[in-house]
Design an enzyme around this catalytic site. Structure first.
Site, mmCIF file in Angstrom:
data_model
loop_
_atom_site.group_PDB
_atom_site.id
_atom_site.type_symbol
_atom_site.label_atom_id
_atom_site.label_comp_id
_atom_site.label_asym_id
_atom_site.label_seq_id
_atom_site.Cartn_x
_atom_site.Cartn_y
_atom_site.Cartn_z
ATOM 1 N N LYS A 22 102.735 23.188 -36.076
ATOM 2 C CA LYS A 22 103.475 24.359 -36.553
ATOM 3 C C LYS A 22 104.774 24.541 -35.772
ATOM 4 O O LYS A 22 105.858 24.679 -36.357
ATOM 5 C CB LYS A 22 102.607 25.615 -36.397
ATOM 6 C CG LYS A 22 103.340 26.922 -36.686
ATOM 7 C CD LYS A 22 102.435 28.121 -36.515
ATOM 8 C CE LYS A 22 102.368 28.609 -35.090
ATOM 9 N NZ LYS A 22 103.371 29.643 -34.787
ATOM 10 N N ASN A 23 104.681 24.547 -34.430
ATOM 11 C CA ASN A 23 105.860 24.833 -33.628
ATOM 12 C C ASN A 23 106.911 23.739 -33.731
ATOM 13 O O ASN A 23 108.103 24.008 -33.605
ATOM 14 C CB ASN A 23 105.459 25.053 -32.165
ATOM 15 C CG ASN A 23 104.688 26.350 -31.971
ATOM 16 O OD1 ASN A 23 104.765 27.255 -32.793
ATOM 17 N ND2 ASN A 23 103.920 26.434 -30.906
ATOM 18 N N CYS A 118 113.286 42.639 -30.746
ATOM 19 C CA CYS A 118 113.343 42.335 -29.315
ATOM 20 C C CYS A 118 114.762 42.525 -28.797
ATOM 21 O O CYS A 118 115.727 42.198 -29.465
ATOM 22 C CB CYS A 118 112.899 40.888 -29.119
ATOM 23 S SG CYS A 118 113.381 40.131 -27.580
ATOM 24 N N ARG A 123 111.774 39.240 -23.447
ATOM 25 C CA ARG A 123 111.496 37.884 -23.918
ATOM 26 C C ARG A 123 112.796 37.068 -23.918
ATOM 27 O O ARG A 123 113.878 37.624 -24.013
ATOM 28 C CB ARG A 123 110.856 37.912 -25.279
ATOM 29 C CG ARG A 123 109.565 38.647 -25.308
ATOM 30 C CD ARG A 123 108.403 37.832 -24.870
ATOM 31 N NE ARG A 123 108.107 36.745 -25.725
ATOM 32 C CZ ARG A 123 107.374 36.798 -26.826
ATOM 33 N NH1 ARG A 123 106.873 37.934 -27.226
ATOM 34 N NH2 ARG A 123 107.157 35.733 -27.515
ATOM 35 N N ASP A 308 99.019 28.805 -25.186
ATOM 36 C CA ASP A 308 98.437 28.956 -26.520
ATOM 37 C C ASP A 308 96.989 28.476 -26.611
ATOM 38 O O ASP A 308 96.366 28.575 -27.667
ATOM 39 C CB ASP A 308 99.283 28.211 -27.563
ATOM 40 C CG ASP A 308 100.509 29.003 -27.982
ATOM 41 O OD1 ASP A 308 100.590 30.197 -27.640
ATOM 42 O OD2 ASP A 308 101.394 28.430 -28.644
ATOM 43 N N ARG A 400 98.879 32.060 -39.993
ATOM 44 C CA ARG A 400 100.168 31.658 -39.441
ATOM 45 C C ARG A 400 100.081 30.328 -38.698
ATOM 46 O O ARG A 400 101.080 29.635 -38.545
ATOM 47 C CB ARG A 400 100.700 32.739 -38.477
ATOM 48 C CG ARG A 400 101.078 34.044 -39.139
ATOM 49 C CD ARG A 400 101.674 35.008 -38.124
ATOM 50 N NE ARG A 400 102.664 34.337 -37.309
ATOM 51 C CZ ARG A 400 102.626 34.263 -35.969
ATOM 52 N NH1 ARG A 400 101.646 34.849 -35.303
ATOM 53 N NH2 ARG A 400 103.564 33.637 -35.307
#
Length: 422
Positions: A22-23, A118, A123, A308, A400
């Protein structure tokens, strides 16, 4: 709202195919903005985040077609109509900010909403800004949007990041491919997803070296061309499913898995008493004997233990022999799954960025609520190893980051079903 019902059902056996990352895919998709020619991605994961990035690219005027049941993405940015990434799309997914560097590099301007409201400095969006400003961009924050301009084009520079941010590394590298001169990015992130991005950019004609190390050098070129690239295996999905037989017993082969993607994680599993070995098709995982042993974990940037996989690892430690300490150094507020695991009988104490887990013999099924993507799957894993039934609510997070999670776990013997909401 959907939920997932899991019933503890003993050992697991069989094979689980691992999807594209995904990333990595979310980083590769904005690379299409760097060229007028088509970019095709194969082994794309079929996830809601990919649909969100598709919508964002289409809002800029890019053409994106999903082929072969979503596993191939054919993209073209030959006729973009906008350089503005709207808040209504960007707010849904942090990775949307990765259009900033490519738009700025190709068009000399970009207007990109801050993700999820944000603020710079909260972040690491500030790290993206600092890197692009080092390349000559002028960036101003107005009404929740970053207004970026490079009227004379971006220019190569030497820049050292304060923190090895994955997203900032990706944005800066993409921007530098079309900058005039040479860019040297120091303290760069080293994740496999960045190596995958560089391999794709190189196929498009970029001149880059040093990926996978803390110093990446980019020699700017006048233009990039089209390419076809296969998305790397998802190391987080891989690690997640490696934990299933570790928790439930049995032996599972993860098709497409590679040890190089999960070395630090596999080392912790080995210390806990879980055997991991490479096969011609992937990785095979089996618990060695009885309960696993407690091991301490500190999350770190790659090649350290991935943040993660921290929630999933905590689920394993809940039934380990002894006491383990998990320290979260990447993100704040990443222990929201702990109270839900406690509802299942876990013994967990959280103090700031540290969680102390004292293993119990067996968890007990309970109604629990997912708080984020990785927490969702950690509770499913816990339910598979628990006694009785566990209902995990708010599983929309799951879509997701994990495709066909119920089907994949059912395929190795888990008793799991998705319950449609009213």
């Amino acid at each position: 709202m959907d939920s997932i019902l899991v019933t503890g059902n003993g050992p697991l056996n069989g094979q689980i195919p691992i999807a594209g990352a995904k990333n990595a895919c979310l980083t590769l998709m904005p690379a299409t903005l760097l060229s007028e020619e088509p970019l095709t991605l194969t082994n794309a994961p079929r996830l809601s985040d990919i649909k969100t990035m598709t919508a964002l690219l289409q809002s800029l005027g890019a053409e994106v077609s999903s082929l072969q049941d979503g596993q191939v993405l054919a993209m073209s940015s030959h006729d973009l109509t906008s350089q503005t990434a709207d808040y209504e799309i960007v707010r849904k997914m942090r990775a949307s900010n990765l259009v900033l560097g490519p738009l700025l590099a190709r068009f000399g301007q970009a207007v990109v909403s801050l993700p999820g409201g944000c603020a710079i400095g909260a972040r690491p969006m500030d790290l993206h800004v600092e890197g692009l400003e080092a390349l000559g961009a002028e960036i101003e924050l107005k009404d929740g949007y970053l207004h970026a301009n490079a009227p004379g084009g971006l220019k190569g520079a030497v820049h050292e990041m304060r923190f090895a941010s994955v997203g900032a590394t990706e944005n800066i590298v993409m921007a530098a491919t079309l900058a005039k001169g040479t860019t040297v990015l120091k303290n760069a992130a080293r994740e496999p997803e960045i190596v995958d991005l560089v391999e794709c950019l190189r196929k498009m004609g970029a001149q880059i070296s040093g990926e996978g190390t803390s110093t990446i050098e980019i020699q700017g070129v006048d233009r990039l061309h089209g390419a076809t690239h296969q998305v790397v295996t998802d190391r987080i999905e891989l690690g997640t499913y490696m934990l299933a037989p570790a928790m439930c017993g049995g032996e599972v082969e993860l098709l497409g898995g590679r040890m190089a993607l999960v070395e630090s994680f596999a080392a912790k599993l080995d210390a806990a008493g879980v055997q991991v070995e490479e096969t011609p098709k992937g990785l095979k995982v089996a618990r060695k004997n009885g309960r696993v042993n407690a091991v301490d974990v500190v999350t770190e940037p790659f090649p350290g233990f991935p943040t993660d996989l921290q929630a999933q690892m905590m689920a394993l430690m809940c039934t380990a022999e002894g006491t383990s300490v998990l320290e979260e150094r990447i993100f704040e507020n990443r222990f929201m799954h702990a109270p839900e695991l406690v509802r299942m009988g876990a013994n967990i104490e959280v103090h700031g960025g540290t969680a102390t887990v004292t293993g119990v013999e067996r968890l007990k099924g309970a109604p629990v609520m997912a708080t984020d993507l990785r927490a969702s799957v950690s509770l499913i894993l816990a339910g598979m190893a628990a006694e009785g039934e566990t209902t995990v609510s708010r599983v929309y997070h799951l879509d997701r980051g994990y495709e066909h999670v119920v089907r994949k776990l059912e395929g190795v013997g888990a008793k799991i079903e998705r319950i449609k909401g009213q």
